[in-house]
Motif scaffolding. Structure first.
Motif: not given
Length: 665
Positions: A33, A35, A48-49, A51-52, A54-55, A79, A475
């Motif tokens: 990805w 990163v 990361w999980s 803040t992103d 979709e990633g 979302e 989220r």
């Protein structure tokens, strides 16, 4: 709440952490990805999980090789909670993924009971049984959207029936047979099921509990049934009674030679309905989807619990606790799962679960705080068994006090990861817990789970650190409910989670997010103790008091009174042979003053015959509080939702006496 351990209690072994699946996933995700952060570090991976989204969830999909019949168009098309839309366009089936990695000749399920007996269901046998039961259900007209319900103990029959229903796109719901027929009907009748699957009985504390008549009563309370499948589990002959629908022996339904075909369904197609405890009114039916559960459970079990082929998970649960759903989902990882029928601590051999874990070389052992604290209090030493295969002891159901951590280290294993987890039936997963590469502080959960944007909010909706606040998720998660059953406009769903903070999930727990990133759970926010504006979780009081060997269990309540006063009684169940006298009362006050808070020493310490719980083992704090405030019992709690309904009368009587005293004054 503070713990006696300022430093981490447990530090992961560098080699073990480096070889874990979560580290491998982080390394793979960073490479694929693009990163730049070091995703082998848990804090970076979690950042990361959330803040992103979709990633991260796209990476989970690809890493675990999700097999979709049609591809998704976008990971997260919408979302906004509670209307988040995940993986739109994708079609798949949970049951296909649960069965795809199982070795034909290796155990998929090991079925155990409290006598120590057991048998194995291989991967090939499980596929064959699922195919056979699915064909039987199909012949009965069961298809996409229909409901199949189980009145079953924790045996392989429940997993087979669930996977068979899921393979057809039908919805599954199950409850244990300790539920009275009316309590089961309160849940199942809402669903208007097509088929009921029920056992003749179950085992508990050296007794066989006959549920044949209960099954007949339940079947008669479900007018939409086309058939009832009868399971011969404890070898009680089924009487020739007249059922309101077709009767099929499980043996006939599960031994046909059939080919399994899993029906592709949309990502958000309903998979199962799990029910709230139903302490007030009818239990709420919470609906989760195929795709959301698939991804969430692969993340939880495959990364956080580090499960894969060759591993074995034994987690004590009943079929109506959400942990049963995770026990079934262990198959997604290719690991072996266990079912267990009986008491967690049978009178004949209280350490039976530990013996079975040693005998079957269990790698992940799961239980509740009450079980671990009970083992310690009654002097049971699991280390008399060879527990060298266990690398994780998972624990959930309520807050795990700091005192349990040294006990597990000393009696289970020096290098065992004690993973305390907090989650809920609502998302059928965890919000916070541990992983092979996280530090552990005694009395704390290591960190929020991957993909969970967890925070503690103050009353104004601002995040706070090192202060008590409401557990919120800012989220969406894929396993959040699709909807509540019989809630066509979504009003009850929105009111349950989104009425307090707009667009933010409020779970109803008080937590502290600490400066070092861990999470401390203090208990339900609607049962928080608020004396003179100083808040404290009830779990903190319970921990301090229940450490005393003279106390079996405790329940503290903070009740606002009509005159503006605040009454904070502590109810205790003394240990066998112990009387509650002034000396013990003083010891309790001292324990609370030093172990919890000097501002929350109770007004009264009262002996009671027992503490009422929900059927999943949670103390009935709010209903007891309302009873003490004088609310009528029939408006406070449904007896069918309580493990010992007779105990409610004691608290109702005390509430009535206080009401009379107030009126007399």
């Amino acid at each position: 709440m503070t713990t006696p351990y300022a430093e981490p209690f447990w530090t992961p072994d560098p080699e073990s952490a480096a070889s874990s699946r979560i580290t491998a996933f982080g390394r793979w995700a960073a490479e694929h990805w693009g990163v730049e952060a070091d995703l082998t570090d848990y804090a970076s991976l979690h950042r990361w999980s959330v803040t992103d989204l979709e990633g991260f969830w796209g990476a989970v999909w690809e890493y675990f090789g999700i097999e979709a019949d049609t591809p998704y168009e976008r990971v997260l098309a919408e979302e906004t909670m509670p209307s988040a839309r995940w993986f739109n366009g994708a079609t798949l089936n949970y049951a296909h993924h649960a069965l795809r990695h199982l070795s034909d000749d290796q155990p998929a399920i090991i079925a155990l009971d409290e006598t120590g007996a057991g048998h194995t269901v291989s991967g090939m046998q499980l596929r064959a049984q699922v195919a056979s039961v699915a064909a039987t259900l199909r012949d009965l007209g069961v298809g996409q959207g229909d409901r199949v319900v189980g009145y079953l103990p924790n045996t392989p029959h429940a997993i087979v029936a669930f996977l068979a229903a899921a393979s057809l796109g039908a919805l599954w719901s199950v409850c244990g047979q300790d539920y009275a027929p009316q309590a089961a009907a309160d849940r199942f009748a809402q669903l208007e099921p097509t088929v009921l699957i029920a056992a003749d009985g179950y085992l508990f504390n050296s007794s066989t509990h006959d549920r044949r008549d209960a099954t007949l009563q339940l079947a008669r309370a479900l007018p939409t049934l086309k058939a009832t499948l009868l399971v011969d589990h404890v070898s009680l002959p089924w009487p020739s009674q007249v059922y309101p629908s077709l009767v099929i022996p499980w043996e006939d339904a599960s031994t046909r030679t059939e080919q399994l075909t899993c029906t592709p369904v949309p990502f958000d197609h309903p998979l199962w309905v799990v029910f709230s405890s139903g302490t007030t009114g009818l239990p709420k039916g919470i609906v989760h989807g195929h795709g959301g559960v698939l991804l969430e459970h692969l993340k939880t079990l495959g990364l956080h619990s580090d499960l894969g082929p060759g591993d074995r998970l034994l987690w004590y649960t009943t079929t109506h606790w959400m942990m049963w759903n995770l026990v079934a989902s262990t198959l997604l990882t290719g690991a072996t799962t266990f079912t267990y029928d009986g008491s967690p601590a049978p009178l004949a051999q209280p350490d039976m679960l530990w013996e079975l874990a040693a005998r079957h070389r269990v790698t992940v052992f799961g239980t509740s705080p009450q079980y671990l604290l009970g083992m310690a209090k009654f002097g049971i030493d699991p280390s008399v068994h060879d527990l060298s295969s266990i690398r994780v002891v998972g624990c959930t159901g309520s807050a795990l006090p700091a005192s349990a951590y040294p006990w597990v280290r000393d009696h289970v294993g020096q290098r065992v990861l004690l993973a305390s987890v907090s989650g809920g039936t609502d998302v059928v997963s965890g919000f916070a817990g541990s992983a092979p590469n996280t530090l552990v502080w005694a009395g704390e959960l290591s960190a929020p789970h991957l993909g969970v944007a967890l925070a503690a909010y103050d009353a104004e909706g601002f995040p706070v650190v090192d202060r008590v606040g409401e557990l919120v998720v800012t989220r969406p998660m894929p396993s959040m409910p699709l909807f509540f059953w019989n809630d066509p406009d979504g009003t009850r769903y929105r009111d349950a989670y989104f009425s307090y903070y707009s667009g933010v999930w409020r779970h109803g727990d008080w937590i502290t997010v600490t400066g070092h990133g861990s999470v401390i759970v203090h208990g339900r926010s609607d049962s928080t103790l608020n004396r003179n504006g100083v808040r404290l979780g009830s779990a903190d009081i319970h921990d301090a008091v229940e450490r005393l060997p003279e106390i079996s269990e405790a329940l503290v309540i903070g009740a606002e009174e009509p005159d503006g006063g605040y009454w904070m009684p502590l109810f205790v169940v003394p240990a066998a042979g112990v009387s509650l006298d002034d000396t013990l009362r003083q010891a309790i006050r001292d324990a609370i003053r030093t172990g919890a808070s000097p501002r929350h020493v109770p007004d009264d310490i009262l002996e009671v015959p027992g503490i009422p719980h929900t059927r999943t083992g949670k103390k009935l704090e709010v209903p007891v509080k309302r009873l003490l405030q004088g609310a009528p019992a029939d408006q406070v709690v449904s007896p069918a939702a309580v493990d010992s309904p007779d105990l409610l009368a004691h608290f109702a009587r005390l509430g009535a006496e206080r009401e009379e005293a107030r009126n007399g004054a």
